[in-house]
Write a protein that holds these residues in place. Structure first.
Motif, PDB file in Angstrom:
ATOM      1  N   ASP A   1      42.122  45.386  44.086  1.00 61.10           N
ATOM      2  CA  ASP A   1      43.295  44.734  43.521  1.00 61.10           C
ATOM      3  C   ASP A   1      44.414  44.651  44.546  1.00 61.10           C
ATOM      4  O   ASP A   1      44.302  45.147  45.677  1.00 61.10           O
ATOM      5  N   ASN A   2      45.519  44.013  44.151  1.00 57.73           N
ATOM      6  CA  ASN A   2      46.625  43.771  45.075  1.00 57.73           C
ATOM      7  C   ASN A   2      47.143  45.041  45.731  1.00 57.73           C
ATOM      8  O   ASN A   2      47.348  45.091  46.946  1.00 57.73           O
TER       9      ASN A   2
ATOM     10  N   ALA B   1      41.055  38.333  43.241  1.00 59.31           N
ATOM     11  CA  ALA B   1      42.283  37.541  43.293  1.00 59.31           C
ATOM     12  C   ALA B   1      43.435  38.417  43.766  1.00 59.31           C
ATOM     13  O   ALA B   1      43.923  39.269  43.017  1.00 59.31           O
TER      14      ALA B   1
ATOM     15  N   ASN C   1      47.247  38.528  46.222  1.00 58.85           N
ATOM     16  CA  ASN C   1      48.349  37.681  46.673  1.00 58.85           C
ATOM     17  C   ASN C   1      48.048  37.099  48.049  1.00 58.85           C
ATOM     18  O   ASN C   1      47.339  37.724  48.848  1.00 58.85           O
TER      19      ASN C   1
ATOM     20  N   ASP D   1      47.194  43.700  34.269  1.00 56.88           N
ATOM     21  CA  ASP D   1      47.747  43.646  35.621  1.00 56.88           C
ATOM     22  C   ASP D   1      49.267  43.832  35.598  1.00 56.88           C
ATOM     23  O   ASP D   1      49.945  43.328  34.706  1.00 56.88           O
TER      24      ASP D   1
ATOM     25  N   ASP E   1      51.223  42.841  38.160  1.00 57.07           N
ATOM     26  CA  ASP E   1      51.826  41.868  39.059  1.00 57.07           C
ATOM     27  C   ASP E   1      52.389  40.699  38.255  1.00 57.07           C
ATOM     28  O   ASP E   1      51.645  40.024  37.543  1.00 57.07           O
TER      29      ASP E   1
ATOM     30  N   VAL F   1      50.531  37.372  38.648  1.00 60.54           N
ATOM     31  CA  VAL F   1      49.234  37.360  37.973  1.00 60.54           C
ATOM     32  C   VAL F   1      49.430  37.220  36.471  1.00 60.54           C
ATOM     33  O   VAL F   1      48.720  36.459  35.804  1.00 60.54           O
ATOM     34  N   GLN F   2      50.395  37.946  35.934  1.00 61.19           N
ATOM     35  CA  GLN F   2      50.685  37.869  34.500  1.00 61.19           C
ATOM     36  C   GLN F   2      51.042  36.445  34.090  1.00 61.19           C
ATOM     37  O   GLN F   2      50.516  35.910  33.108  1.00 61.19           O
TER      38      GLN F   2
ATOM     39  N   ASN G   1      50.368  33.632  35.602  1.00 60.31           N
ATOM     40  CA  ASN G   1      49.227  32.724  35.729  1.00 60.31           C
ATOM     41  C   ASN G   1      48.253  32.896  34.575  1.00 60.31           C
ATOM     42  O   ASN G   1      47.750  31.908  34.013  1.00 60.31           O
ATOM     43  N   CYS G   2      47.968  34.138  34.196  1.00 64.43           N
ATOM     44  CA  CYS G   2      47.044  34.395  33.088  1.00 64.43           C
ATOM     45  C   CYS G   2      47.574  33.805  31.783  1.00 64.43           C
ATOM     46  O   CYS G   2      46.823  33.178  31.025  1.00 64.43           O
TER      47      CYS G   2
END
Length: 262
Positions: free
Chosen positions: A72-73, A94, A96, A133, A135, A138-139, A141-142
């Motif tokens: 993860d990131n 996925a 950054n 997540d 981030d 990410v949040q 985008n989801c």
């Protein structure tokens, strides 16, 4: 004789998903002479450590010509900070954007589309998504992708964000009690029966255990679809339905791209 191109395969987990991606990468190496792949497992708590990490030291001492990673990131950023000599990197998770890092992975929109379609084939009118997540990018985008695919009318109810560490999600024996208040309230308020998707590693198992702790029946009250491989799905009770990416293909394609970058 030309020296072989050395590739470090770095991840924090040992799971069926990781093994499939490694197998895909090895399949490429087997058909393209001059590529050597070595497996490195770095600690789950790497990002929180301040001192030297033997596993990372071993990776850098091997002096790879390229790195395949699946983390993860937070862990990926920590690895980048500790790799002194920059080399080409392909991430199969996925993360950054970073200069010199290429991303190769499955399609989250397609995975969500398949999961939502399965829920609706089962007659579930309420479909939702649980995001673990921490981030914000990410949040966001989801939430955006899920809302577009599910065509939900009330995103505030259908999507819940509950940041949980990778260590907690990956530890299948760790207690989920007390269930985080926000998650408990959300699961309780969801119209039943409901179908909930999560794409975080280990997220499906965590969600099932949280439902059990709250007295919710799975799948009668909350049906769960995750994105984990068969090993984690079979560890759950009841066993989980999963929409899993084509890990061997991802590993093969990631290694092909990395070979071109080296």
């Amino acid at each position: 004789m030309t020296s072989p191109r050395k590739v470090a395969f770095a991840s924090v987990f040992s799971s069926a998903c990781i093994h499939r991606r490694m197998r895909g990468a090895l399949s490429y190496a087997d058909s393209h002479r001059g590529v050597v792949i070595r497996d490195f497992r770095v600690p789950l708590d790497m990002a929180s450590r301040t001192g030297p990490i033997p596993e990372v030291n071993a990776l850098t001492a091997w002096k790879p010509d390229g790195i395949l990673s699946f983390m993860d990131n937070r862990d990926f950023d920590s690895l980048l900070e500790r790799v002194e000599n920059p080399v080409p990197i392909v991430s199969m998770a996925a993360v950054n954007p970073h200069p010199g890092v290429v991303l190769v992975g499955g399609s989250m929109p397609k995975m969500l589309e398949m999961g939502i379609q399965h829920f609706r084939q089962q007659g579930l009118r309420m479909v939702a998504m649980l995001i673990f997540d921490d981030d914000p990018a990410v949040q966001e985008n989801c939430v955006r992708v899920f809302a577009a695919i599910s065509k939900i009318s009330d995103p505030s109810l259908a999507v819940h964000i509950e940041p949980v560490s990778s260590e907690s999600l990956a530890d299948l024996d760790k207690s989920v009690e007390p269930v985080p208040p926000g998650l408990a309230d959300w699961l309780t308020r969801l119209p039943k029966p409901a179908g909930v998707m999560t794409v975080a590693y280990g997220g499906g198992n965590y969600l099932v255990r949280a439902c059990h702790a709250l007295g919710l029946r799975v799948p009668e009250d909350i049906a769960v679809i995750c994105a984990d491989d068969v090993d984690l799905c079979l560890c759950s009770s009841p066993t989980l339905t999963s929409v899993e990416a084509a890990s061997e293909i991802i590993g093969f394609e990631a290694m092909k791209i990395l070979d071109r970058m080296m």
